[in-house]
Design a protein around this motif. Sequence first.
Motif, PDB file in Angstrom:
ATOM      1  N   ASP A 163      -6.465  -3.445   8.236  1.00 36.04           N
ATOM      2  CA  ASP A 163      -6.760  -2.517   7.146  1.00 36.04           C
ATOM      3  C   ASP A 163      -8.208  -2.582   6.693  1.00 36.04           C
ATOM      4  N   GLN A 182      -6.925   4.404   4.987  1.00 33.51           N
ATOM      5  CA  GLN A 182      -5.988   5.247   5.737  1.00 33.51           C
ATOM      6  C   GLN A 182      -6.389   6.714   5.676  1.00 33.51           C
ATOM      7  N   ASP A 217       6.633   4.912  -2.771  1.00 36.08           N
ATOM      8  CA  ASP A 217       5.948   4.915  -4.057  1.00 36.08           C
ATOM      9  C   ASP A 217       6.143   6.221  -4.808  1.00 36.08           C
ATOM     10  N   GLU A 244      -5.408   2.950   0.532  1.00 28.83           N
ATOM     11  CA  GLU A 244      -5.444   4.400   0.651  1.00 28.83           C
ATOM     12  C   GLU A 244      -6.742   4.915   1.259  1.00 28.83           C
ATOM     13  N   ARG A 265       0.947   3.049   5.281  1.00 29.02           N
ATOM     14  CA  ARG A 265       0.894   2.010   4.259  1.00 29.02           C
ATOM     15  C   ARG A 265      -0.510   1.417   4.278  1.00 29.02           C
ATOM     16  N   GLY A 266      -0.798   0.579   3.287  1.00 26.55           N
ATOM     17  CA  GLY A 266      -2.091  -0.088   3.243  1.00 26.55           C
ATOM     18  C   GLY A 266      -3.073   0.611   2.325  1.00 26.55           C
ATOM     19  N   ALA A 274       2.634  -4.276   2.311  1.00 24.82           N
ATOM     20  CA  ALA A 274       2.623  -3.226   1.302  1.00 24.82           C
ATOM     21  C   ALA A 274       3.693  -2.186   1.624  1.00 24.82           C
ATOM     22  N   PRO A 275       4.291  -1.603   0.597  1.00 22.43           N
ATOM     23  CA  PRO A 275       5.336  -0.594   0.854  1.00 22.43           C
ATOM     24  C   PRO A 275       4.725   0.666   1.459  1.00 22.43           C
ATOM     25  N   ARG A 276       5.523   1.354   2.195  1.00 26.19           N
ATOM     26  CA  ARG A 276       5.062   2.640   2.740  1.00 26.19           C
ATOM     27  C   ARG A 276       4.908   3.632   1.588  1.00 26.19           C
ATOM     28  N   TYR A 277       3.954   4.552   1.762  1.00 28.15           N
ATOM     29  CA  TYR A 277       3.601   5.457   0.672  1.00 28.15           C
ATOM     30  C   TYR A 277       4.805   6.267   0.180  1.00 28.15           C
ATOM     31  N   TRP A 278       5.690   6.615   1.068  1.00 29.46           N
ATOM     32  CA  TRP A 278       6.841   7.435   0.696  1.00 29.46           C
ATOM     33  C   TRP A 278       7.647   6.788  -0.431  1.00 29.46           C
ATOM     34  N   ARG A 326      -3.356  10.345  -1.099  1.00 24.24           N
ATOM     35  CA  ARG A 326      -2.143  10.609  -0.335  1.00 24.24           C
ATOM     36  C   ARG A 326      -1.839  12.109  -0.256  1.00 24.24           C
TER      37      ARG A 326
END
Length: 526
Positions: free
Chosen positions: A281, A363, A305, A360, A357-358, A299-303, A113
């Motif tokens: 994905d 993405q 996390d 890593e 999201r999804g 899945a939650p968005r990276y932000w 990320r």
Amino acid sequence: MLPAALPKIPLLARPPGAALALLCLLGMVTLWTVLCALSHTAPDLDGMEELVWAASLELGYTKHPPLPSWFMHLATELLGRPVWLPFLMGQLFSALGLWFVWKLGREITTPHRALIAMLLVSVTAYFSLRGTIYNHNTAQLWSITASIWLYHRALRGGRMRDWALLGAVGGLAMLTKYSALIQFAAFFLYALRCGALRRPDVWRGIAVATAAFLIVLSPHLWWLDQHDFEPLRYADASLAAGGRAAALKDLLDFTLDQAGRLAPMALALAAWTLWRKRRGDRAPGHAANDEQFAGAAAAPRYWFDLAAEDRRFLLWVGLAPFFSTVLISVVLGSRLEASWGSTFFVLFGFYGLGWLRGPETVQLRRVLILTIALHVVMAVGYAAARGPIAQMTGHASRSTYPGPELAAQALRHWQDHQPGRPLRVVVSNTWLGGNIAVHISPDTRVWIDASDEQSPWFAPGAALRCGALLAYSEQGRAAPAPAVQALYDAAPWKGVDEVPWSGPKGKVIDLHWAVLPATPDCLKAD
């Protein structure tokens, strides 16, 4: 029988490290520098200004603090003064700024990320297209991002070494451009918001940082006092808007320009959204680092996390520079230029994590492909527009300015009237004089507008001692200052040449030239 191992993406099978980040940055620097070098016959105005100012190491210049000119001086000592050098320097400082974005990302999120955030912000105009312009805005990218990284480390770890480094790097940011104060104000606002100012260790750290800051900045402060604070008066004049209505129009233009310069990142995120919608994905033909895809859509968005305190840090430190500048402009009615926002958006790649999201690895692979494609498209399009297309259409662009031809004409006149004597001084404005001087020799300097104050590389009154070539052009963005016109009128040898600009369809530059002979003192010394 053991189950067959899932195939992986070789490049991204493990968490990306510094080597991959450096490879991406090297590719960016090479792409933009090479294409600009092939398409441009002259650098941009700010790049030429830095080439001219690099003639000597000064503690300050009439318009700005000195650090970018010191870096350019070092570069010219190593590489000479080719017209592509400002493109390389701009991209090197853009890449260094992105490196510290990556370093911050490694501290607050996963390596995948962190690299995604760096890649996303790299396509914004300030790191890509405008990253080829070596000026005080671009040269400040690294010190601002390094300061943000060090500030985060200092608050979280409390080590005096980080505070001292923060103060020293902050001093270098101020030696680059005084607008660094805007970022320091954002640091203060965040410290106020998060309650850090209630901690004794933070105040000790601030004291250490302040001491390091003043040590780095003190020689320039002394110079400012000796030179009547010239750069500050220049900055103050630059803020004058000419009325409240003009200031509001500047503010609107400023905001729209920033949106346009951030648009490539928005385009990358839109393309990622479409890609994920069409393909899900799964990367074609393989699993992504053994990750499981069940439930990935939810899945939650990276932000989200990120730690709550890190999200707060990114928002306050990342958004405060823009909003505080806009607020000050509204209250004071001051003028804004789009390029002044160069360092305001360095953390926006992290905001892109609020979209992603999804798995890593999948993405990162997609973002890597998309950002590389955007860099290539923008770099090729920019080079084509500023080079071949401008030549074909006859557009009078600085990128097609005929510097070599103008220099050849000027040198011919000099040699006709001062045979055997090297041409060391060109009297002109920064643009035309620089375009002539860089093609004459490494020792040829510009006496800017016949002003000793603007040309501290000459001892007062000594610029014309051994003669000079004077040049100006009414049609070539080089109208003469009054002092230059007076010298031209009094010159014993002078004339006008016509030099085509931007191919057969372009306009003609009227090169007014004059040769000023060496003084008796110089002749006696010979």
